[in-house]
Design a protein around this motif. Structure first.
Motif, PDB file in Angstrom:
ATOM      1  N   VAL A  21       0.901  -1.168  -0.012  1.00 31.39           N
ATOM      2  CA  VAL A  21      -0.184   0.059  -0.001  1.00 31.39           C
ATOM      3  C   VAL A  21       0.868   1.448   0.139  1.00 31.39           C
ATOM      4  O   VAL A  21       0.990   1.998  -0.958  1.00 31.39           O
ATOM      5  N   VAL A  22       1.663   1.461   1.026  1.00 32.40           N
ATOM      6  CA  VAL A  22       2.225   2.557   1.173  1.00 32.40           C
ATOM      7  C   VAL A  22       3.677   2.301   2.006  1.00 32.40           C
ATOM      8  O   VAL A  22       3.459   1.478   2.957  1.00 32.40           O
ATOM      9  N   ILE A  29       7.711   8.955   0.715  1.00 37.01           N
ATOM     10  CA  ILE A  29       6.383   8.262   0.846  1.00 37.01           C
ATOM     11  C   ILE A  29       6.257   7.546  -0.483  1.00 37.01           C
ATOM     12  O   ILE A  29       5.897   8.244  -1.525  1.00 37.01           O
ATOM     13  N   ALA A  30       6.326   6.242  -0.520  1.00 42.76           N
ATOM     14  CA  ALA A  30       6.041   5.477  -1.814  1.00 42.76           C
ATOM     15  C   ALA A  30       4.827   5.086  -1.776  1.00 42.76           C
ATOM     16  O   ALA A  30       4.604   3.939  -0.891  1.00 42.76           O
ATOM     17  N   ILE A  31       3.977   5.244  -2.694  1.00 43.72           N
ATOM     18  CA  ILE A  31       2.631   4.513  -2.834  1.00 43.72           C
ATOM     19  C   ILE A  31       2.837   3.573  -4.068  1.00 43.72           C
ATOM     20  O   ILE A  31       3.210   3.781  -5.178  1.00 43.72           O
ATOM     21  N   THR A  80       2.677  -3.045 -11.495  1.00 45.52           N
ATOM     22  CA  THR A  80       2.911  -2.378 -10.299  1.00 45.52           C
ATOM     23  C   THR A  80       3.478  -0.981 -10.647  1.00 45.52           C
ATOM     24  O   THR A  80       4.436  -1.017 -11.362  1.00 45.52           O
ATOM     25  N   ILE A  81       3.143   0.181  -9.925  1.00 46.88           N
ATOM     26  CA  ILE A  81       3.585   1.434 -10.404  1.00 46.88           C
ATOM     27  C   ILE A  81       3.863   2.050  -9.023  1.00 46.88           C
ATOM     28  O   ILE A  81       2.913   2.166  -8.216  1.00 46.88           O
ATOM     29  N   THR A  82       4.966   2.503  -8.660  1.00 48.11           N
ATOM     30  CA  THR A  82       5.277   3.192  -7.507  1.00 48.11           C
ATOM     31  C   THR A  82       5.622   4.728  -7.672  1.00 48.11           C
ATOM     32  O   THR A  82       6.078   5.226  -8.524  1.00 48.11           O
ATOM     33  N   VAL A  83       4.733   5.297  -7.039  1.00 46.67           N
ATOM     34  CA  VAL A  83       4.759   6.859  -7.022  1.00 46.67           C
ATOM     35  C   VAL A  83       5.476   7.443  -5.563  1.00 46.67           C
ATOM     36  O   VAL A  83       4.953   7.131  -4.561  1.00 46.67           O
ATOM     37  N   ASN A  84       6.630   8.073  -5.801  1.00 49.55           N
ATOM     38  CA  ASN A  84       7.338   8.538  -4.747  1.00 49.55           C
ATOM     39  C   ASN A  84       6.985   9.977  -4.461  1.00 49.55           C
ATOM     40  O   ASN A  84       6.961  11.017  -5.371  1.00 49.55           O
TER      41      ASN A  84
END
Length: 137
Positions: free
Chosen positions: A32-33, A64-66, A124-128
């Motif tokens: 999740v995060v 914070i990595a979502i 999966t994509i990680t948004v920082n």
């Protein structure tokens, strides 16, 4: 039941991430995060005779990595925030019984445009997101 055994339960539905006032949805299966502080809180120094001094580090910033599915409707919103270079508030709330916390960080920024991927299956994509302070209060 054996004595001394700790039993806890975890429900990912009890973890909420709010970015710029909008609840983020479409999290990936593998997370999740995550919140990572950019630097250590202290720097120890040891003298010739073993005396120790701790230098306090005032840097509370972090990332914070979502973690989202590539099909998440929140991706277009996060891409828009990055494109407009807007400062935003990020709130993470975990109300699980074990290790519950709330983190609210102001003046955060999406660090770079989230990846655009198209594959045979969703990915999966990680948004920082950079946060000036990741210390839960």
């Amino acid at each position: 039941m054996a004595k001394g055994i700790e039993v806890a339960s975890y429900d990912p539905k009890k973890v909420n991430v709010i970015v710029g006032g909008r609840t983020i949805t479409g999290f990936a299966a593998d997370g999740v995060v995550s919140v990572t502080k950019n630097e250590d809180s202290i720097t120890p120094a040891v003298g010739a005779k073993g005396d120790v001094t701790y230098s306090e580090n005032a840097n509370e910033s972090g990332t914070i990595a979502i973690t989202l599915m590539s099909t998440s409707s929140s991706l277009s919103y996060l891409r828009e925030l990055e494109a407009k270079r807007r400062a935003i508030n990020v709130t993470i709330s975990d109300v699980n019984d074990a290790d519950a916390f709330t983190l609210s960080a102001d003046n955060c920024r999406v660090m770079k445009m989230p990846d655009l991927t198209r594959n045979k299956e969703q990915s999966t994509i990680t948004v920082n997101i950079y946060a000036p302070s990741v210390v839960p209060r």
